[in-house]
Design a protein around this motif. Sequence first.
Motif, PDB file in Angstrom:
ATOM      1  N   LYS A   1      -7.501  -4.530   7.127  1.00 13.84           N
ATOM      2  CA  LYS A   1      -6.050  -4.485   6.916  1.00 13.84           C
ATOM      3  C   LYS A   1      -5.715  -3.999   5.503  1.00 13.84           C
ATOM      4  O   LYS A   1      -4.722  -3.295   5.305  1.00 13.84           O
ATOM      5  N   VAL A   2      -6.537  -4.368   4.523  1.00 20.60           N
ATOM      6  CA  VAL A   2      -6.330  -3.863   3.160  1.00 20.60           C
ATOM      7  C   VAL A   2      -6.548  -2.350   3.133  1.00 20.60           C
ATOM      8  O   VAL A   2      -5.741  -1.603   2.581  1.00 20.60           O
ATOM      9  N   VAL A   3      -7.635  -1.913   3.748  1.00 15.80           N
ATOM     10  CA  VAL A   3      -7.961  -0.484   3.771  1.00 15.80           C
ATOM     11  C   VAL A   3      -6.833   0.314   4.409  1.00 15.80           C
ATOM     12  O   VAL A   3      -6.403   1.351   3.896  1.00 15.80           O
ATOM     13  N   ARG A   4      -6.313  -0.194   5.519  1.00 19.68           N
ATOM     14  CA  ARG A   4      -5.249   0.514   6.226  1.00 19.68           C
ATOM     15  C   ARG A   4      -3.951   0.518   5.419  1.00 19.68           C
ATOM     16  O   ARG A   4      -3.266   1.539   5.316  1.00 19.68           O
ATOM     17  N   SER A   5      -3.598  -0.620   4.807  1.00 18.98           N
ATOM     18  CA  SER A   5      -2.346  -0.714   4.049  1.00 18.98           C
ATOM     19  C   SER A   5      -2.375   0.125   2.778  1.00 18.98           C
ATOM     20  O   SER A   5      -1.324   0.551   2.289  1.00 18.98           O
ATOM     21  N   ALA A   6      -3.570   0.345   2.236  1.00 17.28           N
ATOM     22  CA  ALA A   6      -3.682   1.140   1.009  1.00 17.28           C
ATOM     23  C   ALA A   6      -3.423   2.623   1.254  1.00 17.28           C
ATOM     24  O   ALA A   6      -3.219   3.391   0.304  1.00 17.28           O
ATOM     25  N   MET A   7      -3.419   3.038   2.504  1.00 20.03           N
ATOM     26  CA  MET A   7      -3.070   4.419   2.877  1.00 20.03           C
ATOM     27  C   MET A   7      -3.853   5.473   2.087  1.00 20.03           C
ATOM     28  O   MET A   7      -3.307   6.439   1.574  1.00 20.03           O
ATOM     29  N   GLY A   8      -5.160   5.254   1.976  1.00 20.27           N
ATOM     30  CA  GLY A   8      -6.021   6.253   1.351  1.00 20.27           C
ATOM     31  C   GLY A   8      -6.274   6.034  -0.126  1.00 20.27           C
ATOM     32  O   GLY A   8      -7.264   6.541  -0.665  1.00 20.27           O
ATOM     33  N   SER A   9      -5.402   5.284  -0.809  1.00 15.38           N
ATOM     34  CA  SER A   9      -5.566   5.111  -2.260  1.00 15.38           C
ATOM     35  C   SER A   9      -6.849   4.377  -2.610  1.00 15.38           C
ATOM     36  O   SER A   9      -7.431   4.605  -3.678  1.00 15.38           O
ATOM     37  N   GLY A  10      -7.308   3.506  -1.727  1.00 17.56           N
ATOM     38  CA  GLY A  10      -8.533   2.762  -1.996  1.00 17.56           C
ATOM     39  C   GLY A  10      -9.781   3.618  -1.999  1.00 17.56           C
ATOM     40  O   GLY A  10     -10.831   3.182  -2.476  1.00 17.56           O
TER      41      GLY A  10
ATOM     42  N   ILE B   1      -0.170  -3.041  -2.798  1.00 13.63           N
ATOM     43  CA  ILE B   1      -0.260  -3.020  -4.256  1.00 13.63           C
ATOM     44  C   ILE B   1      -1.206  -1.913  -4.724  1.00 13.63           C
ATOM     45  O   ILE B   1      -0.924  -1.213  -5.701  1.00 13.63           O
ATOM     46  N   ILE B   2      -2.330  -1.738  -4.041  1.00 16.38           N
ATOM     47  CA  ILE B   2      -3.258  -0.656  -4.398  1.00 16.38           C
ATOM     48  C   ILE B   2      -2.562   0.698  -4.267  1.00 16.38           C
ATOM     49  O   ILE B   2      -2.654   1.554  -5.160  1.00 16.38           O
ATOM     50  N   ARG B   3      -1.864   0.880  -3.177  1.00 16.97           N
ATOM     51  CA  ARG B   3      -1.137   2.137  -2.951  1.00 16.97           C
ATOM     52  C   ARG B   3      -0.067   2.347  -4.016  1.00 16.97           C
ATOM     53  O   ARG B   3       0.113   3.465  -4.536  1.00 16.97           O
ATOM     54  N   THR B   4       0.656   1.280  -4.373  1.00 21.32           N
ATOM     55  CA  THR B   4       1.722   1.377  -5.375  1.00 21.32           C
ATOM     56  C   THR B   4       1.150   1.645  -6.756  1.00 21.32           C
ATOM     57  O   THR B   4       1.703   2.446  -7.524  1.00 21.32           O
ATOM     58  N   ALA B   5       0.049   0.992  -7.096  1.00 18.62           N
ATOM     59  CA  ALA B   5      -0.596   1.232  -8.391  1.00 18.62           C
ATOM     60  C   ALA B   5      -1.030   2.686  -8.514  1.00 18.62           C
ATOM     61  O   ALA B   5      -0.903   3.302  -9.580  1.00 18.62           O
ATOM     62  N   ASP B   6      -1.521   3.235  -7.439  1.00 17.61           N
ATOM     63  CA  ASP B   6      -1.887   4.649  -7.407  1.00 17.61           C
ATOM     64  C   ASP B   6      -0.656   5.523  -7.663  1.00 17.61           C
ATOM     65  O   ASP B   6      -0.661   6.410  -8.522  1.00 17.61           O
ATOM     66  N   ALA B   7       0.421   5.236  -6.941  1.00 16.54           N
ATOM     67  CA  ALA B   7       1.654   6.024  -7.089  1.00 16.54           C
ATOM     68  C   ALA B   7       2.233   5.915  -8.494  1.00 16.54           C
ATOM     69  O   ALA B   7       2.818   6.878  -9.020  1.00 16.54           O
ATOM     70  N   MET B   8       2.063   4.754  -9.128  1.00 17.08           N
ATOM     71  CA  MET B   8       2.601   4.518 -10.467  1.00 17.08           C
ATOM     72  C   MET B   8       1.714   5.080 -11.569  1.00 17.08           C
ATOM     73  O   MET B   8       2.075   5.058 -12.739  1.00 17.08           O
ATOM     74  N   GLY B   9       0.553   5.577 -11.205  1.00 16.58           N
ATOM     75  CA  GLY B   9      -0.326   6.154 -12.205  1.00 16.58           C
ATOM     76  C   GLY B   9      -1.161   5.151 -12.970  1.00 16.58           C
ATOM     77  O   GLY B   9      -1.616   5.429 -14.083  1.00 16.58           O
ATOM     78  N   PHE B  10      -1.394   3.969 -12.389  1.00 17.21           N
ATOM     79  CA  PHE B  10      -2.264   2.998 -13.049  1.00 17.21           C
ATOM     80  C   PHE B  10      -3.713   3.458 -12.949  1.00 17.21           C
ATOM     81  O   PHE B  10      -4.103   4.177 -12.034  1.00 17.21           O
TER      82      PHE B  10
ATOM     83  N   TYR C   1     -10.271   6.290  -3.725  1.00 10.42           N
ATOM     84  CA  TYR C   1     -10.556   6.905  -5.027  1.00 10.42           C
ATOM     85  C   TYR C   1     -10.043   6.118  -6.237  1.00 10.42           C
ATOM     86  O   TYR C   1     -10.451   6.387  -7.370  1.00 10.42           O
ATOM     87  N   MET C   2      -9.147   5.143  -6.026  1.00 12.93           N
ATOM     88  CA  MET C   2      -8.703   4.316  -7.144  1.00 12.93           C
ATOM     89  C   MET C   2      -9.888   3.534  -7.714  1.00 12.93           C
ATOM     90  O   MET C   2     -10.740   3.059  -6.962  1.00 12.93           O
ATOM     91  N   ASP C   3      -9.928   3.376  -9.040  1.00 14.00           N
ATOM     92  CA  ASP C   3     -10.955   2.536  -9.649  1.00 14.00           C
ATOM     93  C   ASP C   3     -10.586   1.073  -9.408  1.00 14.00           C
ATOM     94  O   ASP C   3      -9.537   0.599  -9.875  1.00 14.00           O
ATOM     95  N   ILE C   4     -11.438   0.362  -8.680  1.00 12.02           N
ATOM     96  CA  ILE C   4     -11.197  -1.044  -8.345  1.00 12.02           C
ATOM     97  C   ILE C   4     -12.434  -1.838  -8.736  1.00 12.02           C
ATOM     98  O   ILE C   4     -13.539  -1.563  -8.267  1.00 12.02           O
ATOM     99  N   LEU C   5     -12.243  -2.806  -9.617  1.00 13.15           N
ATOM    100  CA  LEU C   5     -13.339  -3.611 -10.141  1.00 13.15           C
ATOM    101  C   LEU C   5     -13.259  -5.026  -9.590  1.00 13.15           C
ATOM    102  O   LEU C   5     -12.219  -5.674  -9.681  1.00 13.15           O
ATOM    103  N   LEU C   6     -14.344  -5.510  -9.006  1.00 11.98           N
ATOM    104  CA  LEU C   6     -14.413  -6.855  -8.449  1.00 11.98           C
ATOM    105  C   LEU C   6     -15.289  -7.698  -9.370  1.00 11.98           C
ATOM    106  O   LEU C   6     -16.496  -7.456  -9.479  1.00 11.98           O
TER     107      LEU C   6
END
Length: 253
Positions: free
Chosen positions: A147-156, A122-131, A158-163
């Motif tokens: 596993k999250v880090v690996r599945s995000a394929m680099g998008s994590g 989802i992180i990778r897809t959100a990046d690709a979609m321009g979110f 630099y994507m803005d992620i708020l916890l």
Amino acid sequence: MTYIKSKDNEKFKAIKSLLVSKKRYKEKKYLAEGLRTVELALEHGADIDMVILRDGSEFDLDLRVHTLSKDLYDQVSDTENSQGIMAVVKMRDLSKEDFDPSRHRKVLVLDRLQDPGNVGTIIRTADAMGFDLICMAKGCVDVYNPKVVRSAMGSGFYMDILLESQEAILSILKGAGLQIVSSSLDTDNYYDEVTYGDGCALVLGNEANGINDFWIENSDLLVKIPMYGKAESFNVAISAALLMSKVIKRKNK
């Protein structure tokens, strides 16, 4: 280059501790495994603390390197067929004060998602979609899970992620005047037949139980994806892609 072969080595203990979420947040560091993942971390300017190699692995990287014996490396590796390389990366410390209502107009909210592969995708897809922003409410799988880090394929990196808590996230979204749209089966509104606002926050719920009552009660709109076969539901990462594509299509008209 430092070679480590003892499990009592303090540096090895520090690396191994990053397998535990609580320790990751204490140290503000996490593990990112795989050659491409490390390359993407470098490419996107992630703050790399060190690179760790398995004994016998050779990579030409101009970084501080620690080599672990095969036995020790296997204790910190999260993959079955590891390439023998990982990095310790410093966390990007994004807080609610960093929310920018003029820039964060396409937002994805994750409510108690548990599968690390889904969240990374989802992180990778959100990046690709321009979110612009991903908000992960407390109760989600750790975004720094290997596993999250690996599945995000680099998008994590630099994507803005708020916890934050769901209450804090809602306050931010409402304060910015964003339309809150939640995915739910309990509605007659199909996702491709409704109007999305100029600023929109999509809420996706837990893989088994969907979104909780808090988001249902505080949403401006509930939408569902039509089902034509016998399956009960879509995978949440597929749902995320479909919903985000509609928001982007509206924005790009």
